[in-house]
Design an enzyme around this catalytic site. Structure first.
Site, PDB file in Angstrom:
ATOM      1  N   HIS A 188      -2.608 -16.295   8.124  1.00  9.58           N
ATOM      2  CA  HIS A 188      -1.946 -15.008   7.928  1.00  9.58           C
ATOM      3  C   HIS A 188      -2.566 -13.893   8.764  1.00  9.58           C
ATOM      4  O   HIS A 188      -2.170 -12.739   8.642  1.00  9.58           O
ATOM      5  CB  HIS A 188      -1.947 -14.631   6.446  1.00  9.58           C
ATOM      6  CG  HIS A 188      -1.194 -15.619   5.607  1.00  9.58           C
ATOM      7  ND1 HIS A 188       0.126 -15.933   5.848  1.00  9.58           N
ATOM      8  CD2 HIS A 188      -1.579 -16.380   4.562  1.00  9.58           C
ATOM      9  CE1 HIS A 188       0.519 -16.842   4.977  1.00  9.58           C
ATOM     10  NE2 HIS A 188      -0.491 -17.138   4.193  1.00  9.58           N
TER      11      HIS A 188
ATOM     12  N   ARG B 274      19.753  19.517  -3.069  1.00  6.86           N
ATOM     13  CA  ARG B 274      19.716  18.062  -3.215  1.00  6.86           C
ATOM     14  C   ARG B 274      20.274  17.701  -4.578  1.00  6.86           C
ATOM     15  O   ARG B 274      20.129  18.445  -5.539  1.00  6.86           O
ATOM     16  CB  ARG B 274      18.277  17.522  -3.126  1.00  6.86           C
ATOM     17  CG  ARG B 274      17.478  17.979  -1.939  1.00  6.86           C
ATOM     18  CD  ARG B 274      17.972  17.433  -0.631  1.00  6.86           C
ATOM     19  NE  ARG B 274      17.875  15.999  -0.505  1.00  6.86           N
ATOM     20  CZ  ARG B 274      17.313  15.388   0.546  1.00  6.86           C
ATOM     21  NH1 ARG B 274      16.753  16.092   1.514  1.00  6.86           N
ATOM     22  NH2 ARG B 274      17.312  14.085   0.643  1.00  6.86           N
TER      23      ARG B 274
ATOM     24  N   ARG C 299       3.645 -11.607   4.405  1.00  3.21           N
ATOM     25  CA  ARG C 299       5.109 -11.566   4.549  1.00  3.21           C
ATOM     26  C   ARG C 299       5.585 -11.115   5.923  1.00  3.21           C
ATOM     27  O   ARG C 299       6.793 -11.109   6.176  1.00  3.21           O
ATOM     28  CB  ARG C 299       5.700 -10.684   3.434  1.00  3.21           C
ATOM     29  CG  ARG C 299       5.468 -11.325   2.076  1.00  3.21           C
ATOM     30  CD  ARG C 299       5.974 -10.459   0.949  1.00  3.21           C
ATOM     31  NE  ARG C 299       7.427 -10.411   0.910  1.00  3.21           N
ATOM     32  CZ  ARG C 299       8.116  -9.727   0.001  1.00  3.21           C
ATOM     33  NH1 ARG C 299       7.469  -9.044  -0.916  1.00  3.21           N
ATOM     34  NH2 ARG C 299       9.415  -9.722   0.029  1.00  3.21           N
TER      35      ARG C 299
ATOM     36  N   LYS D  17       2.417   6.598   4.696  1.00  3.72           N
ATOM     37  CA  LYS D  17       1.833   5.267   4.541  1.00  3.72           C
ATOM     38  C   LYS D  17       1.422   4.671   5.882  1.00  3.72           C
ATOM     39  O   LYS D  17       1.126   3.480   5.969  1.00  3.72           O
ATOM     40  CB  LYS D  17       2.848   4.331   3.859  1.00  3.72           C
ATOM     41  CG  LYS D  17       3.269   4.785   2.466  1.00  3.72           C
ATOM     42  CD  LYS D  17       4.395   3.920   1.912  1.00  3.72           C
ATOM     43  CE  LYS D  17       4.978   4.537   0.649  1.00  3.72           C
ATOM     44  NZ  LYS D  17       6.219   3.856   0.229  1.00  3.72           N
TER      45      LYS D  17
ATOM     46  N   PRO E 266       0.800  -1.216   0.000  1.00  4.99           N
ATOM     47  CA  PRO E 266       0.000   0.000   0.000  1.00  4.99           C
ATOM     48  C   PRO E 266       0.825   1.254   0.000  1.00  4.99           C
ATOM     49  O   PRO E 266       1.768   1.401   0.771  1.00  4.99           O
ATOM     50  CB  PRO E 266      -0.757  -0.121   1.309  1.00  4.99           C
ATOM     51  CG  PRO E 266       0.042  -1.051   2.155  1.00  4.99           C
ATOM     52  CD  PRO E 266       1.144  -1.601   1.365  1.00  4.99           C
ATOM     53  N   GLU E 267       0.446   2.162  -0.847  1.00  9.49           N
ATOM     54  CA  GLU E 267       1.020   3.507  -0.858  1.00  9.49           C
ATOM     55  C   GLU E 267      -0.095   4.459  -0.435  1.00  9.49           C
ATOM     56  O   GLU E 267      -1.165   4.010  -0.033  1.00  9.49           O
ATOM     57  CB  GLU E 267       1.549   3.823  -2.260  1.00  9.49           C
ATOM     58  CG  GLU E 267       2.499   2.760  -2.789  1.00  9.49           C
ATOM     59  CD  GLU E 267       3.022   3.039  -4.184  1.00  9.49           C
ATOM     60  OE1 GLU E 267       3.158   4.205  -4.556  1.00  9.49           O
ATOM     61  OE2 GLU E 267       3.296   2.068  -4.910  1.00  9.49           O
TER      62      GLU E 267
ATOM     63  N   ARG F  35      14.886  -1.113  -6.949  1.00 10.40           N
ATOM     64  CA  ARG F  35      13.462  -1.204  -7.322  1.00 10.40           C
ATOM     65  C   ARG F  35      13.325  -1.117  -8.833  1.00 10.40           C
ATOM     66  O   ARG F  35      14.041  -0.363  -9.491  1.00 10.40           O
ATOM     67  CB  ARG F  35      12.644  -0.060  -6.697  1.00 10.40           C
ATOM     68  CG  ARG F  35      12.942   0.260  -5.246  1.00 10.40           C
ATOM     69  CD  ARG F  35      12.617  -0.860  -4.294  1.00 10.40           C
ATOM     70  NE  ARG F  35      11.239  -1.292  -4.360  1.00 10.40           N
ATOM     71  CZ  ARG F  35      10.230  -0.712  -3.722  1.00 10.40           C
ATOM     72  NH1 ARG F  35      10.437   0.346  -2.974  1.00 10.40           N
ATOM     73  NH2 ARG F  35       9.011  -1.190  -3.827  1.00 10.40           N
TER      74      ARG F  35
END
Length: 278
Positions: free
Chosen positions: A92, A150, A112, A58, A2-3, A259
DNA sequence: ATTCGGACCTGAAAGC
DNA sequence: TGCTTTCAGGTCCGAA
């Protein structure tokens, strides 16, 4: 899993169902889920009322009427889903909250086991974690200021929760495509106009995803057990070798910071640090 | 100071 | 039909 859009969807579900509800009992099946050393702290939630359910980045925050808050992170495969109390509990499911006078209980499932729950004083709940601003609340000028000094690569930076909170791998890819910016560009090379495109793309993509109640690729379900539909609108995420919906070039995949990054090599041009003068 | 790989876990899908 | 490898919506930690 989830984001921001998925977490927000779950928070809305939980709010409508259990804001004001009184906890009658809880069951903990996997003690490792609870980050507190003393799991007994959960006893303090029995008989307490939920006064608010919030999202920050999140994270899900469930505030109780005794100044305690449950801080919840779903990580990759965490779910908060309502089930009828009589339904059998699968392997789970790691934690269950039941409420006075309700036939449904809320179960935390996580295949997980990366997710966690921590019980904290409400006033301390967000102090442990240094989260960047909320992408849908920040003004353009503040957003622009974040980039000063940055030089990290663009994709890594917007995935960094200390920099800006709530964007994960799916939305980072989709936002950069919408903004027509190459994921590997150093942010120090971005011009004001490009930052503006990024800010607009971030708002647009996240708002659209919210409207579609998130993306369900493999595990995401909201608290009512429903899948989201934004995966049907993904332009580049998971679309390696498929034609770009804008120009038809083949979508490429690159590994950035471990990623997968999907982008259109035509629409999202990489900037060279070396200016070649003819 | 950044960046990288590995660690934390499980299961689905792809490769052989 | 196996068995092995790779990959996954996240983040943390220690080593180059």
């Amino acid at each position: 899993m989830p984001e921001l859009p998925e977490v927000e969807t779950i928070v809305q579900n939980l709010s409508s169902k259990i804001r004001g509800a009184e906890v009658s009992s809880f069951r903990l099946f996997f003690p490792g889920l609870i980050r507190n050393k003393k799991k007994k702290i959960l006893e303090k939630l029995r008989g307490r009322k939920i006064i608010n359910i919030r999202r920050r980045g999140k994270l899900i925050l469930i505030d109780f009427d005794n100044d305690l808050t449950l801080l919840v992170h779903l990580k990759m495969t965490g779910q908060f889903v309502f089930y009828p109390s009589h339904e059998s509990v699968d392997k789970h499911t790691h934690f269950i909250l039941s409420f006075k006078g309700q036939k449904q209980e809320v179960r935390f499932r996580d295949v997980r086991k990366f997710g966690f729950i921590q019980c904290l004083l409400t006033s301390e709940a967000l102090k442990l974690i240094n989260l960047g601003p909320e992408p849908l609340e920040i003004s353009f000028s503040s957003f622009q200021n974040l980039f000063k000094g940055r030089q990290a690569c663009l994709k890594s930076l917007i995935l960094n929760q200390n920099f800006i909170a709530g964007i994960g791998n799916i939305y980072a890819n989709e936002i950069l495509f919408e903004a027509k910016l190459h994921p590997i560009n150093s942010v120090s090379l971005l011009k004001e106009e490009e930052l503006k495109r990024l800010w607009k793309a971030m708002r647009l993509v996240l708002k659209r995803a919210l409207k579609h109640r998130g993306s369900s690729i493999r595990d995401f379900k909201d608290a009512e057990g429903r899948v989201g539909s934004f995966q049907n609108f993904h332009q580049v995420y998971g679309k390696e070798s498929l034609p770009c919906p804008h120009c038809g070039a083949r979508i490429e995949r690159l590994r950035i910071g471990g990623r997968s990054s999907f982008f259109c090599p035509q629409c999202q041009r990489e900037k060279s640090k070396i200016l070649i003068e003819p």
